[in-house]
Every structure is written in structure tokens, then in C-alpha cells.
Design an enzyme around this catalytic site. Structure first.
Site, short mmCIF file in Angstrom:
data_model
loop_
_atom_site.label_atom_id
_atom_site.label_comp_id
_atom_site.label_asym_id
_atom_site.label_seq_id
_atom_site.Cartn_x
_atom_site.Cartn_y
_atom_site.Cartn_z
N LYS A 78 0.85 -1.20 0.00
CA LYS A 78 0.00 0.00 0.00
C LYS A 78 0.88 1.25 0.00
CE LYS A 78 -3.99 1.95 2.53
NZ LYS A 78 -4.89 1.82 3.69
N SER A 158 -9.91 1.92 2.84
CA SER A 158 -9.06 2.70 1.97
C SER A 158 -8.04 1.87 1.19
CB SER A 158 -8.30 3.74 2.81
OG SER A 158 -7.42 3.10 3.73
N SER A 182 -10.11 -0.45 7.11
CA SER A 182 -9.58 -0.34 5.74
C SER A 182 -8.93 -1.58 5.18
CB SER A 182 -8.57 0.80 5.66
OG SER A 182 -9.27 2.00 5.49
N1 GLN Z 1 -13.28 4.00 6.17
C1 GLN Z 1 -12.72 4.50 7.39
C2 GLN Z 1 -12.36 5.95 7.26
O1 GLN Z 1 -12.65 6.52 6.27
C3 GLN Z 1 -11.56 3.66 7.80
C4 GLN Z 1 -10.30 4.05 7.17
C5 GLN Z 1 -9.15 3.22 7.55
O2 GLN Z 1 -9.29 2.18 8.22
N2 GLN Z 1 -7.98 3.69 7.17
O3 GLN Z 1 -11.81 6.54 8.12
#
Ligand code: GLN
Length: 492
Positions: A78, A158, A182
Site C-alpha cells: 500500500k 481505503s 480499511s
Molecule cells: N473508512 C474508514 C475511514 O474513512 C476507515 C479508514 C481506515 O481504516 N484507514 O476513516
């Protein structure tokens, strides 16, 4: 070379060991698959030359008898992990051109075990999002499409690039990061296994920070065994991260069994959400039946503060983000917007207003607001208190059960443009955020499909540092579900 990309990691390891293929061949096959699947936009930085170099070095090591846990295995990383000499921007415009002079601990651990970095995967800017539509490098597509109307659906976020790449056979596994879901949510949307270990298992050093009390590295793979292998490679104490755990790390991959006989599995009543599609409820029930059939005891439990998890998360995460992201000001690295004659303040303002995307700006504003003098007690402090109550709910539950099973997400993947408003988007995380707030390990395992042909996952949450227990429940579900990818052969 199609078949090389479709091997499991353990199969690939066997082939490499028997000299039936080389790490270079394995890497070439994946690079070719990436070229053919460019439409998915799963990779934000392509590093084919480096990948070939790493693969050749792996072949050389092997010939000298040096074989790491992931020797020669192509893995996606990532873009939030700083990789030495390779552009790392967390898919934000504000980090344009940033090439770290150092390696994150997690990617260094991965490479120390022989893995080959196949490329940097696309993601929501600074890991903020649930659909991978907030990337400066453009959206990622889910390799699956909705069958009823052929709609192109999101991969989740994400870590959408990592999830899509693993499901489309562009790499054998991938690194992600999970702050509120995420890894687990995109794994569920794309039909693969996503693991977030206990907070502190993986070093955060060299991970571009979003919300430091929640951020944790995680992994994607196409099977529970493969995910255990990658997790084993990346975990470890690191003196450079003060929250890194010194707890011993069991060799996860050797302990994965599907033995849950006599284990008590908790089913939290608060996770039955109104309006949740019937298929998700049904698969959850099915999962419970499978565990029962494997000899587990099912226990109804209550996690009474669950309904506060999402609001608490969306106060704490933006608060920490607003502080972490204050460092991007055009001075040290990345983008600098400073027209001739502008003042220092102008430069800050122009750089930050042009460098950050809308969602990131929204979070910075919310975070700054909840931390501001007049509102700190009412929002931030209160949220911290409720976070403790949420953690306590789990502590109590783990007095009665060994693991908890829930759906990973309240819906299957949705089409682009279907969830425009931020609040609807935030609801995606309703089942993943509580374990994040409590620092607990959680993972998603694919167990079936929606009526619309989209993958669905179940989430397993276990007690702190009990990743082995979590893997065993996941493996039991995996064996019972016999989930079959429908992507075979598309990309390779
Ligand atoms: N979808 C969540 C957010 O927007 C989690 C993001 C994540 O785990 N990095 O914050």
C-alpha cells in the site's frame, strides 16, 4: 503463465523449492497480469524494474541456501508505507514527488523474509475513505461487477488497490493498513481474506500516519493460510515505535488449524442492523451453523456501546488526523505552492488548499473543531471516555467467549456514485470500527455471494494478541464455505 499467478503462496513456495519456477518467472507473470489489468487502477506506482531486481536477488539467495518465509513471493505494498527510493505519497497530491530515504519497518520485515515488492497499491488519500474514490491517483475498480445491471462497483477502501490486486491475481498478497476497517471492508468487497492484527503487533514506523492510536498494518491474501504467513513476516517489536508490543509472536502459519471444538463463539445482538440485506443476515446465520457443526458453542452476547462506536471514531480519528497532517505545509517535503512574492502564510494556505482533497479537508476541519478550546470537553474528551466503555464491553465479552463473529459490512460493494454523501459512506465502517477502537485483532473471510454476484465476508474478532484463535475460526469458516473466486483467468 496464467497458472503462476493463480497459485497460493504455499503452492508457489513448493514450486520455487522444487525449481519448477524461479522467483523471476513468478514476478514476470505478475507484472504481465498487472499490465493487462491496468483498467482496475490497482497500482499507483509501478516498479517493474525494482521487482525484477528483487526477484533476481531472491533467486540468488535461494541458490545460496538462504530461504525466507516469503522467499520470491510477489507482494503489493500500500502506498502508505514509506519505501526507500520509491515514491510514497499516500495517494495525496500534497506529498507529490516524495521519495523516502528510509524503509518502513513493516515493508523492511517483509523484504527481510524474501518477498518481492511488485508495486505500490492505490488507496484513498491518507487512508480516509471506504470506496477508494478519494485517491489523487484516481479510483480503483473492483474486479467484480454487479450481475443484475453490470454496474461497476467500488473495491472498498481505503486499501482498495491492495484488495483489488489480490483478487485479480496481480500479486499473491498485499500490505494494507486498517484504522477503522480499511483492510477488512475492502477484503469483504473484493472476496479475499483481510487481517488486522492487535494494535501494537506491527510497527507503525514509516507508515504515513492517519490516526496514530488506531492505525495498524494489515494483510490481504486469497486464503487464511497465506494471510497467516504474511502476517507472521511483518509482525515484530520495533524500538522505533513506542506503541509496538514486546509480546512474543507465535509462528501464526504453523498454528492455523480448523479446530474450534469446545470454543465459545459470541454473536453480538447489536450487530443485527435494521435494513441490513437479508443475504447478509442469512450468511451470518450460516456461518454460525458451520461453527456449531465444527463443535463450537454459540453464545449470545451484548456489546451495549456499539451504537456509539461510529460517532466516537469520527471524532477521534479526525482529531488525530488534524494533528498528524499539520506537518504538510510546503516546507519540508512534497508539494509547495509559493508564487513569487507570496508570504509564508500564503504558502501554507495555497499548499494545503491545493494539496489536500475534499475528504481530507473535511476531516482536518472536524478534527480541529473537536480539539478546539471550547469544544474539547464536549467532543474529544467525551469520545475518549466512550472509547473506554467500548473496550470494556469487549473485555467483558471475552470473559465469556473466545471469539466473536459478525458480518464484515452491512452491504455488499456498491456502484460508483451510489453513496455520495459522507455520512452514508461512514456507515460502511459500522461493524469494523468497534474492534479498532478497542485495539483488537479482526479479520474478514469470504463466505459467499450476494444475489447480485458480489462477494460477502464474515468478520472474526478475537481477544488481544489471540490472532491464532482468530485464524482458527476463520479457517473453519473458510473450509465450510468453500468460497470460489469468480475472477479466475480474467487478468492473467
Ligand atoms: N473508512 C474508514 C475511514 O474513512 C476507515 C479508514 C481506515 O481504516 N484507514 O476513516
Amino acid at each position: 503463465m496464467t497458472e503462476l499467478t493463480q497459485l497460493s503462496i504455499s503452492e508457489a513456495k513448493r514450486l520455487l523449492e522444487n525449481k519448477e519456477c524461479s522467483a523471476l518467472e513468478l514476478t514476470q507473470a505478475h507484472l504481465a497480469a498487472i499490465d493487462q489489468a491496468s483498467d482496475l487502477n490497482a497500482f499507483s506506482v509501478q516498479t517493474p524494474d525494482l521487482a525484477r531486481k528483487m526477484a533476481a536477488a531472491s533467486d540468488k539467495r535461494r541458490s545460496e541456501g538462504q530461504v525466507g518465509l516469503l522467499e520470491g513471493i510477489p507482494i503489493g505494498v500500500k502506498d502508505l508505507f514509506c519505501t526507500k527510493g520509491v515514491k510514497s505519497t499516500s495517494c495525496s497530491h500534497i506529498l507529490d514527488g516524495f521519495v523516502p530515504p528510509y524503509e518502513s519497518t513493516v515493508s523492511a520485515n517483509l523484504f527481510a523474509q524474501g518477498a518481492v515488492m511488485i508495486g505500490k497499491t492505490n488507496m484513498d488519500e491518507f487512508a480516509m475513505g471506504s470506496a477508494n474514490t478519494n485517491s489523487y491517483e484516481g479510483p480503483v475498480k473492483n474486479p467484480y461487477k454487479r450481475t443484475s445491471d453490470g454496474a461497476q462497483v467500488v473495491p472498498g477502501g481505503s486499501s482498495g488497490g491492495s484488495a483489488a490486486a489480490v483478487s485479480a491475481y496481480l500479486c499473491m498478497g498485499a500490505l494494507g493498513s486498517d484504522t477503522g476497517g480499511s483492510v477488512r471492508q475492502p477484503a469483504s468487497f473484493c472476496g479475499n481474506v483481510g487481517v488486522k492484527p492487535t494494535y501494537g503487533r506491527c510497527s507503525r514506523w514509516g507508515m504515513i500516519a492517519f490516526a496514530s492510536s488506531l492505525d495498524q498494518a494489515g494483510v490481504f491474501a486469497r486464503s487464511v493460510d497465506d494471510s497467516a504467513l504474511i502476517l507472521e513476516a511483518i509482525c515484530g517489536h520495533d524500538a522505533k515505535d513506542s506503541t509496538s508490543s514486546t509480546k512474543e509472536i507465535p509462528p501464526f502459519s504453523k498454528h492455523v488449524t480448523a479446530d474450534v471444538k469446545g470454543k465459545r463463539i459470541g454473536v453480538p445482538k447489536e450487530y443485527h442492523q435494521e435494513g441490513m440485506p437479508e443475504q447478509i443476515e442469512k450468511l451470518w446465520q450460516q456461518g454460525i451453523e458451520w461453527l456449531k457443526a465444527a463443535g463450537a458453542e454459540i453464545v449470545d452476547i451484548s456489546l451495549p456501546h456499539t451504537k456509539y462506536a461510529l460517532p466516537v471514531y469520527y471524532i477521534i480519528a479526525p482529531a488525530e488526523a488534524s494533528s498528524n497532517l499539520a506537518r504538510y505545509d510546503g516546507v519540508r517535503y512534497g508539494l509547495r505552492v509559493a508564487p513569487q512574492g507570496c508570504s509564508l502564510d500564503d504558502m501554507y494556505e495555497l499548499t494545503r488548499s491545493q494539496g489536500f482533497g475534499d475528504e481530507v479537508k473535511r476531516r482536518i476541519m472536524i478534527g480541529t473543531y473537536v480539539l478546539s478550546a471550547g469544544y474539547y470537553d464536549a467532543y474529544y474528551k467525551k469520545a475518549q471516555r466512550i472509547r473506554t466503555l467500548i473496550a470494556r464491553d469487549f473485555e467483558e465479552a471475552f470473559g465469556k467467549v473466545d471469539a466473536i463473529v459478525t458480518p464484515t459490512t452491512p452491504t455488499p460493494a456498491f456502484a460508483f456514485g451510489e453513496k455520495q454523501d459522507p455520512l452514508t459512506m461512514y456507515l460502511n465502517d459500522v461493524f469494523t470500527v468497534p474492534a479498532s477502537l478497542a485495539g483488537l485483532p479482526g479479520m474478514s473471510v469470504p463466505v459467499g455471494y450476494s444475489d447480485d454476484g458480489l462477494p460477502l465476508g464474515l468478520q472474526i474478532i478475537s481477544n488481544r494478541f489471540d490472532e491464532v484463535g482468530m485464524f482458527n475460526v476463520a479457517k473453519t469458516l473458510e473450509e465450510a464455505a468453500q468460497f470460489e473466486s469468480k475472477i479466475k483467468g480474467v487478468a492473467a
